[in-house]
Design a protein around this motif. Structure first.
Motif, PDB file in Angstrom:
ATOM      1  N   ARG A   1       0.845  -1.136  -0.100  1.00 17.30           N
ATOM      2  CA  ARG A   1       0.164   0.022   0.276  1.00 17.30           C
ATOM      3  C   ARG A   1       0.861   1.275  -0.082  1.00 17.30           C
ATOM      4  NH1 ARG A   1      -3.952   0.183   4.915  1.00 17.30           N
ATOM      5  NH2 ARG A   1      -3.717   2.456   4.567  1.00 17.30           N
ATOM      6  N   PHE A   2       1.871   1.198   0.666  1.00 13.93           N
ATOM      7  CA  PHE A   2       2.903   2.168   0.753  1.00 13.93           C
ATOM      8  C   PHE A   2       4.071   2.179  -0.269  1.00 13.93           C
ATOM      9  CE2 PHE A   2       0.840   1.914   4.805  1.00 13.93           C
ATOM     10  CZ  PHE A   2       0.375   3.376   4.796  1.00 13.93           C
ATOM     11  N   GLY A   3       4.108   1.406  -1.252  1.00 12.93           N
ATOM     12  CA  GLY A   3       4.888   1.214  -2.191  1.00 12.93           C
ATOM     13  C   GLY A   3       5.953   0.528  -2.199  1.00 12.93           C
ATOM     14  N   LYS A   4       6.146  -0.418  -1.029  1.00  7.73           N
ATOM     15  CA  LYS A   4       7.253  -1.150  -0.781  1.00  7.73           C
ATOM     16  C   LYS A   4       7.010  -2.708  -1.138  1.00  7.73           C
ATOM     17  CE  LYS A   4       8.501   2.002   2.637  1.00  7.73           C
ATOM     18  NZ  LYS A   4       8.774   2.360   4.240  1.00  7.73           N
ATOM     19  N   ASN A   5       7.964  -3.225  -1.337  1.00 11.99           N
ATOM     20  CA  ASN A   5       7.807  -4.887  -1.320  1.00 11.99           C
ATOM     21  C   ASN A   5       8.860  -5.284  -0.088  1.00 11.99           C
ATOM     22  OD1 ASN A   5       6.545  -5.436  -3.790  1.00 11.99           O
ATOM     23  ND2 ASN A   5       8.268  -5.020  -5.141  1.00 11.99           N
ATOM     24  N   PRO A   6       7.999  -6.196   0.666  1.00  9.06           N
ATOM     25  CA  PRO A   6       8.694  -6.937   1.786  1.00  9.06           C
ATOM     26  C   PRO A   6       9.611  -7.847   1.165  1.00  9.06           C
ATOM     27  CG  PRO A   6       6.693  -7.912   1.563  1.00  9.06           C
ATOM     28  CD  PRO A   6       6.493  -6.806   0.559  1.00  9.06           C
ATOM     29  N   SER A   7      10.893  -7.705   1.855  1.00  5.94           N
ATOM     30  CA  SER A   7      12.127  -8.627   1.589  1.00  5.94           C
ATOM     31  C   SER A   7      11.814 -10.017   2.338  1.00  5.94           C
ATOM     32  CB  SER A   7      13.259  -7.938   1.789  1.00  5.94           C
ATOM     33  OG  SER A   7      13.487  -7.944   3.256  1.00  5.94           O
ATOM     34  N   MET A   8      12.463 -10.996   1.964  1.00  3.59           N
ATOM     35  CA  MET A   8      12.292 -12.065   2.851  1.00  3.59           C
ATOM     36  C   MET A   8      12.623 -12.097   4.161  1.00  3.59           C
ATOM     37  SD  MET A   8      11.193 -15.388   3.101  1.00  3.59           S
ATOM     38  CE  MET A   8      10.925 -15.849   1.333  1.00  3.59           C
ATOM     39  N   GLU A   9      13.689 -11.219   4.500  1.00  7.69           N
ATOM     40  CA  GLU A   9      14.241 -11.028   5.694  1.00  7.69           C
ATOM     41  C   GLU A   9      13.267 -10.139   6.651  1.00  7.69           C
ATOM     42  OE1 GLU A   9      17.165 -12.090   7.292  1.00  7.69           O
ATOM     43  OE2 GLU A   9      17.178 -13.101   5.406  1.00  7.69           O
ATOM     44  N   GLN A  10      12.375  -9.305   5.994  1.00  5.31           N
ATOM     45  CA  GLN A  10      11.455  -8.390   6.728  1.00  5.31           C
ATOM     46  C   GLN A  10      10.158  -9.483   6.943  1.00  5.31           C
ATOM     47  OE1 GLN A  10      10.896  -5.652   3.565  1.00  5.31           O
ATOM     48  NE2 GLN A  10      11.963  -3.923   4.886  1.00  5.31           N
TER      49      GLN A  10
END
Length: 62
Positions: free
Chosen positions: A17-26
């Motif tokens: 929603r805020f334009g970020k892709n979560p990484s696997m670490e996140q």
């Protein structure tokens, strides 16, 4: 949808929603689960049609 799938879905939804892709670490940090568990949940969500990966834009579509 299992509780864990719902958790992964909500994390991905809220971050995109805020334009970020979560990484696997996140995802590992936020869920407390292993990479294999997260991959299985994402694969299940994709097979159910809840998540789609846009290869051209490199972002999740929900």
């Amino acid at each position: 949808m299992t509780d864990f799938e719902r958790k992964v879905y909500r994390i991905i939804f809220n971050m995109t929603r805020f334009g970020k892709n979560p990484s696997m670490e996140q995802l590992k940090r936020k869920t407390g689960k292993s990479e294999e568990d997260i991959r299985a949940a994402v694969k299940s969500l994709m097979m159910k049609g809840e998540l789609k990966w846009d290869k051209r834009k490199q972002i999740w579509s929900i």
